[in-house]
Design an enzyme around this catalytic site. Structure first.
Site, PDB file in Angstrom:
ATOM      1  N   VAL A 123       0.842  -1.194   0.000  1.00  0.00           N
ATOM      2  CA  VAL A 123       0.000   0.000   0.000  1.00  0.00           C
ATOM      3  C   VAL A 123       0.878   1.246   0.000  1.00  0.00           C
ATOM      4  O   VAL A 123       1.911   1.283   0.662  1.00  0.00           O
ATOM      5  CB  VAL A 123      -0.908   0.014   1.249  1.00  0.00           C
ATOM      6  CG1 VAL A 123      -1.806   1.233   1.237  1.00  0.00           C
ATOM      7  CG2 VAL A 123      -1.723  -1.263   1.320  1.00  0.00           C
ATOM      8  N   GLU A 179      -4.021  -7.746  -1.416  1.00  0.00           N
ATOM      9  CA  GLU A 179      -4.997  -7.393  -0.388  1.00  0.00           C
ATOM     10  C   GLU A 179      -5.689  -6.080  -0.714  1.00  0.00           C
ATOM     11  O   GLU A 179      -6.901  -5.961  -0.603  1.00  0.00           O
ATOM     12  CB  GLU A 179      -4.325  -7.327   0.993  1.00  0.00           C
ATOM     13  CG  GLU A 179      -3.100  -6.451   1.060  1.00  0.00           C
ATOM     14  CD  GLU A 179      -2.409  -6.495   2.407  1.00  0.00           C
ATOM     15  OE1 GLU A 179      -2.723  -7.381   3.207  1.00  0.00           O
ATOM     16  OE2 GLU A 179      -1.544  -5.626   2.655  1.00  0.00           O
TER      17      GLU A 179
END
Length: 497
Positions: free
Chosen positions: A259, A284
């Site tokens: 991320v 994810e």
């Protein structure tokens, strides 16, 4: 069954002091917003009258400010797991104002089912739709919602009308059986569907529906800079070399990316490099770069746990659902992050390090070894089972006063045994098949900022004879010097000899 419509304030009355509450979502995506704010206000009122009020919090990962921030400021957090990124909650836990335990994200749902973490009293979940049979349609994030709904005594549903009901079909909800009857998770390509497009719950446990129209967080990432662009190019060029060397199949492999800005820069660079075939993603968090690359035909499919994108990217998806619905699949995190599936699919995993040492150990979580930043997240789930595990990081921070590479990490999250490649804006350290000293030379020569290379070479040269030549008198000298003077450049090894 007709469900009762209630206000957020009425819903908060079903949450009691000392309850354990599970929230849906993964990052702010898919998190409830109105009910947790009402719980925080209730806590403040209880405290004003001298009554205790705090709750244990189970989530999929980080959340929005309406959960972590509001409840932290209300001093209503009994404990928190497994991951957070809110500044107010971070300050609270680093001041020991609450208990926090960091976990691999793939393990949180099963640990709840195993009874390792205590019971779930209340589940609060955001939905785009719900029917009388108790079929809940998640929004843009799933997290641990299926498990907390099954385990909770009471379920509160935030029906958020911002999200169109037409997203049905974008989710694949599946819970594996628990030992001793667990079987393989039957995912053999990222696009395989194995579950249902909704969360099935016992309708009798739903105590009420809170109707909302809450805009998701949707904060955009900072613009890419020269450092992040250089890291992205180095990753892309390295992967092309691996394809040409035959160590990655010419058809390429699915990709997992972490991320943040560096992750977006890496995906952008991979998409721009036409020597990398159009690829699939099994990850994810699905970010803005993925949506862009899908429109360009460079990403063929993305499986994840949440659609954690900017407002602009989410509007793009919702405006063109016919295009995106057969290209995006959102799953519970124990499936998106499952090491069994990661190993089977042969993922190339790319995650971000907070700090690395010269031997290839990675610290993802703690500043100076003591202050929690965000948490481990899913990086370990992917790294340990990867076909090829890569960690990226800018070589320095704080205008060069902090080196991302130190003699010994101040906190260990990923050991040298799991870390295959480290990449910075300066270059690539391929650690495969190398001894500790060889790894150190490779990292120093290729990844460390030039202004720190001589210091780290000196440390390596004065290491105590052994397989891994540390000098225990000064292995934390970089950290100590930063605490003392604010600049790791000022290290003087004379006191360690």
């Amino acid at each position: 069954m007709v469900f009762k419509k209630i206000t957020a304030e009425e819903a908060a009355l079903f949450v009691n002091n000392n309850d354990n509450v599970g929230f849906s979502g993964f990052t702010p995506a898919g998190c409830p917003k109105s009910v947790p704010l009402a719980i925080a206000k209730r806590a403040e009122k209880e405290h004003q009258t001298g009554n205790p009020f705090s709750i244990g919090i189970f989530t999929g990962a980080s959340t929005g400010d309406s959960i972590d921030g509001a409840l932290a400021r209300a001093k209503a957090v009994k404990f928190r797991t497994p991951y957070q990124s809110n500044k107010d909650l971070r300050s609270l836990l680093n001041a020991n104002g609450t208990q926090y335990f960091d976990m691999h994200l793939s393990e949180i749902a099963q640990s709840l089912r195993y009874g390792f973490l205590g019971k779930v009293d209340v589940a609060v979940v955001e939905a785009a739709d719900i029917n009388e049979n108790g079929e809940i349609l998640p929004t843009e994030g799933v997290g641990i919602a299926p498990t907390i709904c099954r385990l909770a005594d009471k379920i509160i549903v935030e029906l958020n009308h911002f999200h169109p009901k037409e997203i049905k079909g974008m989710h694949d909800v599946y819970e594996p059986a628990d030992p001793p009857v667990r079987r393989e998770i039957p995912i053999y390509t990222p696009s395989d569907r194995i579950g249902t497009p909704y969360i099935k719950v016992d309708p009798g446990k739903i105590i009420g529906i809170v109707e909302t129209n809450n805009i998701p967080d949707g904060s955009a990432f900072s613009p890419l800079d020269d450092v992040t662009l250089a890291i992205g190019k180095n990753v892309s060029d390295f992967l092309v070399r691996e394809i040409k060397a035959g160590r990655i199949p010419s058809s390429f492999l699915p990709v997992q990316s972490g991320v943040g800005n560096v992750a977006n820069a890496v995906l952008d660079a991979m998409g721009a490099n036409k020597e990398i075939p159009a690829f699939r993603i099994y990850t994810e968090v699905i970010q803005d770069a993925v949506i862009k690359l899908m429109n360009e035909g460079r990403v063929k499919f993305a499986s994840g746990c949440s659609l954690s994108v900017s407002h602009e990217a989410l509007k793009e998806v919702y405006s063109h659902l016919d295009f995106f619905k057969d290209k995006i699949l959102l799953r519970p995190e124990e499936i998106s992050n499952n090491p069994e599936v990661v190993r089977r699919l042969g993922l190339i995993t790319i995650n971000t390090a907070l700090e690395a040492d010269v031997f290839g150990n990675i610290n993802s979580t703690h500043v100076l070894g003591t202050k929690m930043m965000n948490g481990l997240g899913g990086s370990g789930d992917f790294t340990r089972a990867a076909y090829l595990s890569i960690f990226t990081t800018p070589s320095t921070a704080k205008d060069g006063k902090i080196s991302a590479f130190v003699p010994m990490v101040s906190h260990l999250d990923h050991s040298e045994h799991s870390v295959k490649v480290i990449i910075t804006e300066h270059g690539v350290a391929d650690l495969r098949g190398k001894s500790p000293v060889q790894r150190a030379r490779t990292i120093i020569d290729n990844c460390v900022d030039p202004s720190y290379r001589s210091l780290l070479n000196e440390y390596l040269n004065m290491g105590i004879a052994g397989h891994t030549p540390h000098n225990l008198n000064c292995c934390f000298a970089f950290h100590q010097e930063f605490v003392k003077s604010g600049d790791m450049h000022n290290v003087n090894w004379s006191c360690c000899r």
